[in-house]
Design a protein around this motif. Structure first.
Motif, PDB file in Angstrom:
ATOM      1  N   PRO A 195     -11.525  -8.459   0.215  1.00 58.02           N
ATOM      2  CA  PRO A 195     -11.561  -7.012  -0.028  1.00 58.02           C
ATOM      3  C   PRO A 195     -10.236  -6.502  -0.585  1.00 58.02           C
ATOM      4  O   PRO A 195      -9.170  -7.026  -0.280  1.00 58.02           O
ATOM      5  CB  PRO A 195     -11.828  -6.421   1.359  1.00 58.02           C
ATOM      6  CG  PRO A 195     -12.420  -7.524   2.161  1.00 58.02           C
ATOM      7  CD  PRO A 195     -11.811  -8.788   1.611  1.00 58.02           C
ATOM      8  N   ARG A 196     -10.325  -5.479  -1.399  1.00 57.40           N
ATOM      9  CA  ARG A 196      -9.146  -4.864  -2.013  1.00 57.40           C
ATOM     10  C   ARG A 196      -8.990  -3.454  -1.437  1.00 57.40           C
ATOM     11  O   ARG A 196      -9.962  -2.737  -1.247  1.00 57.40           O
ATOM     12  CB  ARG A 196      -9.343  -4.825  -3.524  1.00 57.40           C
ATOM     13  CG  ARG A 196      -8.113  -4.456  -4.283  1.00 57.40           C
ATOM     14  CD  ARG A 196      -8.204  -4.857  -5.719  1.00 57.40           C
ATOM     15  NE  ARG A 196      -7.869  -6.282  -5.825  1.00 57.40           N
ATOM     16  CZ  ARG A 196      -7.903  -6.973  -6.940  1.00 57.40           C
ATOM     17  NH1 ARG A 196      -8.262  -6.397  -8.053  1.00 57.40           N
ATOM     18  NH2 ARG A 196      -7.586  -8.239  -6.960  1.00 57.40           N
ATOM     19  N   TYR A 197      -7.735  -3.069  -1.184  1.00 61.99           N
ATOM     20  CA  TYR A 197      -7.439  -1.771  -0.582  1.00 61.99           C
ATOM     21  C   TYR A 197      -6.375  -1.039  -1.386  1.00 61.99           C
ATOM     22  O   TYR A 197      -5.481  -1.656  -1.958  1.00 61.99           O
ATOM     23  CB  TYR A 197      -6.910  -1.943   0.854  1.00 61.99           C
ATOM     24  CG  TYR A 197      -7.936  -2.502   1.802  1.00 61.99           C
ATOM     25  CD1 TYR A 197      -8.726  -1.662   2.574  1.00 61.99           C
ATOM     26  CD2 TYR A 197      -8.120  -3.865   1.917  1.00 61.99           C
ATOM     27  CE1 TYR A 197      -9.671  -2.177   3.445  1.00 61.99           C
ATOM     28  CE2 TYR A 197      -9.066  -4.391   2.789  1.00 61.99           C
ATOM     29  CZ  TYR A 197      -9.840  -3.539   3.547  1.00 61.99           C
ATOM     30  OH  TYR A 197     -10.777  -4.050   4.410  1.00 61.99           O
ATOM     31  N   LEU A 198      -6.474   0.281  -1.381  1.00 59.78           N
ATOM     32  CA  LEU A 198      -5.454   1.148  -1.953  1.00 59.78           C
ATOM     33  C   LEU A 198      -4.628   1.711  -0.805  1.00 59.78           C
ATOM     34  O   LEU A 198      -5.182   2.300   0.126  1.00 59.78           O
ATOM     35  CB  LEU A 198      -6.099   2.301  -2.724  1.00 59.78           C
ATOM     36  CG  LEU A 198      -5.147   3.376  -3.247  1.00 59.78           C
ATOM     37  CD1 LEU A 198      -4.270   2.821  -4.368  1.00 59.78           C
ATOM     38  CD2 LEU A 198      -5.929   4.583  -3.729  1.00 59.78           C
ATOM     39  N   LEU A 199      -3.323   1.480  -0.851  1.00 55.30           N
ATOM     40  CA  LEU A 199      -2.403   2.100   0.106  1.00 55.30           C
ATOM     41  C   LEU A 199      -1.671   3.160  -0.692  1.00 55.30           C
ATOM     42  O   LEU A 199      -0.915   2.834  -1.604  1.00 55.30           O
ATOM     43  CB  LEU A 199      -1.399   1.090   0.657  1.00 55.30           C
ATOM     44  CG  LEU A 199      -1.917  -0.258   1.165  1.00 55.30           C
ATOM     45  CD1 LEU A 199      -0.759  -1.091   1.720  1.00 55.30           C
ATOM     46  CD2 LEU A 199      -2.988  -0.078   2.205  1.00 55.30           C
ATOM     47  N   SER A 200      -1.892   4.424  -0.397  1.00 54.56           N
ATOM     48  CA  SER A 200      -1.270   5.473  -1.202  1.00 54.56           C
ATOM     49  C   SER A 200      -0.348   6.347  -0.361  1.00 54.56           C
ATOM     50  O   SER A 200      -0.622   6.627   0.799  1.00 54.56           O
ATOM     51  CB  SER A 200      -2.338   6.345  -1.881  1.00 54.56           C
ATOM     52  OG  SER A 200      -3.225   6.916  -0.949  1.00 54.56           O
ATOM     53  N   THR A 201       0.753   6.726  -0.997  1.00 57.01           N
ATOM     54  CA  THR A 201       1.702   7.637  -0.365  1.00 57.01           C
ATOM     55  C   THR A 201       1.496   9.011  -0.974  1.00 57.01           C
ATOM     56  O   THR A 201       1.053   9.138  -2.113  1.00 57.01           O
ATOM     57  CB  THR A 201       3.161   7.193  -0.599  1.00 57.01           C
ATOM     58  OG1 THR A 201       3.439   7.266  -1.989  1.00 57.01           O
ATOM     59  CG2 THR A 201       3.385   5.791  -0.099  1.00 57.01           C
ATOM     60  N   HIS A 202       1.811  10.022  -0.210  1.00 54.19           N
ATOM     61  CA  HIS A 202       1.613  11.387  -0.683  1.00 54.19           C
ATOM     62  C   HIS A 202       2.880  12.199  -0.461  1.00 54.19           C
ATOM     63  O   HIS A 202       3.629  11.972   0.485  1.00 54.19           O
ATOM     64  CB  HIS A 202       0.440  12.044   0.056  1.00 54.19           C
ATOM     65  CG  HIS A 202      -0.855  11.354  -0.195  1.00 54.19           C
ATOM     66  ND1 HIS A 202      -1.726  11.748  -1.172  1.00 54.19           N
ATOM     67  CD2 HIS A 202      -1.406  10.249   0.379  1.00 54.19           C
ATOM     68  CE1 HIS A 202      -2.772  10.930  -1.181  1.00 54.19           C
ATOM     69  NE2 HIS A 202      -2.595  10.016  -0.239  1.00 54.19           N
TER      70      HIS A 202
ATOM     71  N   SER B 289       1.364  -0.289   7.786  1.00 49.67           N
ATOM     72  CA  SER B 289       2.293   0.006   8.881  1.00 49.67           C
ATOM     73  C   SER B 289       3.721  -0.370   8.504  1.00 49.67           C
ATOM     74  O   SER B 289       4.672   0.368   8.798  1.00 49.67           O
ATOM     75  CB  SER B 289       1.877  -0.751  10.142  1.00 49.67           C
ATOM     76  OG  SER B 289       0.619  -0.298  10.583  1.00 49.67           O
ATOM     77  N   LYS B 290       3.882  -1.498   7.843  1.00 44.69           N
ATOM     78  CA  LYS B 290       5.223  -1.914   7.418  1.00 44.69           C
ATOM     79  C   LYS B 290       5.790  -0.937   6.397  1.00 44.69           C
ATOM     80  O   LYS B 290       6.953  -0.555   6.456  1.00 44.69           O
ATOM     81  CB  LYS B 290       5.180  -3.321   6.830  1.00 44.69           C
ATOM     82  CG  LYS B 290       4.918  -4.383   7.868  1.00 44.69           C
ATOM     83  CD  LYS B 290       4.907  -5.756   7.243  1.00 44.69           C
ATOM     84  CE  LYS B 290       4.595  -6.783   8.319  1.00 44.69           C
ATOM     85  NZ  LYS B 290       5.239  -8.046   8.083  1.00 44.69           N
ATOM     86  N   VAL B 291       4.958  -0.536   5.442  1.00 46.61           N
ATOM     87  CA  VAL B 291       5.429   0.367   4.385  1.00 46.61           C
ATOM     88  C   VAL B 291       5.747   1.746   4.953  1.00 46.61           C
ATOM     89  O   VAL B 291       6.772   2.337   4.627  1.00 46.61           O
ATOM     90  CB  VAL B 291       4.397   0.462   3.238  1.00 46.61           C
ATOM     91  CG1 VAL B 291       4.832   1.489   2.203  1.00 46.61           C
ATOM     92  CG2 VAL B 291       4.196  -0.901   2.576  1.00 46.61           C
ATOM     93  N   THR B 292       4.893   2.277   5.815  1.00 47.31           N
ATOM     94  CA  THR B 292       5.109   3.631   6.334  1.00 47.31           C
ATOM     95  C   THR B 292       6.409   3.722   7.126  1.00 47.31           C
ATOM     96  O   THR B 292       7.126   4.721   7.045  1.00 47.31           O
ATOM     97  CB  THR B 292       3.908   4.131   7.153  1.00 47.31           C
ATOM     98  OG1 THR B 292       4.011   5.548   7.316  1.00 47.31           O
ATOM     99  CG2 THR B 292       3.803   3.496   8.518  1.00 47.31           C
ATOM    100  N   VAL B 293       6.734   2.676   7.869  1.00 46.82           N
ATOM    101  CA  VAL B 293       7.998   2.662   8.614  1.00 46.82           C
ATOM    102  C   VAL B 293       9.170   2.597   7.639  1.00 46.82           C
ATOM    103  O   VAL B 293      10.178   3.286   7.808  1.00 46.82           O
ATOM    104  CB  VAL B 293       8.026   1.489   9.616  1.00 46.82           C
ATOM    105  CG1 VAL B 293       9.415   1.285  10.182  1.00 46.82           C
ATOM    106  CG2 VAL B 293       7.021   1.731  10.737  1.00 46.82           C
ATOM    107  N   ALA B 294       9.028   1.804   6.584  1.00 42.13           N
ATOM    108  CA  ALA B 294      10.118   1.632   5.619  1.00 42.13           C
ATOM    109  C   ALA B 294      10.431   2.911   4.847  1.00 42.13           C
ATOM    110  O   ALA B 294      11.591   3.215   4.581  1.00 42.13           O
ATOM    111  CB  ALA B 294       9.783   0.512   4.639  1.00 42.13           C
ATOM    112  N   ILE B 295       9.391   3.666   4.497  1.00 41.95           N
ATOM    113  CA  ILE B 295       9.630   4.846   3.654  1.00 41.95           C
ATOM    114  C   ILE B 295       9.480   6.166   4.399  1.00 41.95           C
ATOM    115  O   ILE B 295       9.672   7.230   3.815  1.00 41.95           O
ATOM    116  CB  ILE B 295       8.715   4.836   2.412  1.00 41.95           C
ATOM    117  CG1 ILE B 295       7.236   4.964   2.788  1.00 41.95           C
ATOM    118  CG2 ILE B 295       8.954   3.576   1.575  1.00 41.95           C
ATOM    119  CD1 ILE B 295       6.316   5.135   1.605  1.00 41.95           C
ATOM    120  N   ASP B 296       9.123   6.107   5.675  1.00 40.95           N
ATOM    121  CA  ASP B 296       8.993   7.303   6.508  1.00 40.95           C
ATOM    122  C   ASP B 296       8.075   8.341   5.876  1.00 40.95           C
ATOM    123  O   ASP B 296       8.373   9.530   5.830  1.00 40.95           O
ATOM    124  CB  ASP B 296      10.381   7.906   6.792  1.00 40.95           C
ATOM    125  CG  ASP B 296      10.327   8.955   7.903  1.00 40.95           C
ATOM    126  OD1 ASP B 296       9.484   8.818   8.801  1.00 40.95           O
ATOM    127  OD2 ASP B 296      11.127   9.915   7.841  1.00 40.95           O
TER     128      ASP B 296
END
Length: 116
Positions: free
Chosen positions: A2-9, A99-106
């Motif tokens: 499966p492919r997922y989009l992780l998007s920041t806003h 989870s790793k990305v959200t912690v890294a970029i807050d």
């Protein structure tokens, strides 16, 4: 897989505390390390950071013709700021990367599966 989009806003009109050059370098290093880890796991398909929403243009049909306007299309204060497209075994694996990305970029990360 499966492919997922992780998007920041980002939210229009909100600003973050300015970062020092050292803080920016540290932050970029953390994100780069996560991206290396994603590539090593064959999870990272593509990632990108976007310019501010004011630089967007919207192309839409209008009475059989095409109309281009200044963007963004969505009438909301929250706009997409960047994204990752990843391959993950399942939603839990995608959430682990997010989870790793959200912690890294807050910044919150939306995780959304692509349609098969």
């Amino acid at each position: 897989m499966p492919r997922y989009l992780l998007s920041t806003h980002s939210v229009a009109g909100t600003t973050r505390e300015p970062m020092t050059e050292e803080e920016m370098h540290r932050g970029f290093a953390v994100v780069e390390a996560i991206e290396r880890e994603m590539r090593a796991a064959n999870a990272l398909v593509f990632s990108g950071r976007l310019l501010e929403p004011a630089r967007a243009r919207v192309v839409r049909p209008s009475k059989g013709r095409v109309k281009t306007t200044d963007g963004p299309y969505a009438e909301t204060k929250e706009q997409i700021g960047g994204f990752y497209i990843i391959d993950a075994a399942d939603l839990d694996a995608a959430l682990a990367w997010a989870s790793k990305v959200t912690v890294a970029i807050d910044t919150p990360i939306e995780v959304r599966p692509f349609m098969d």
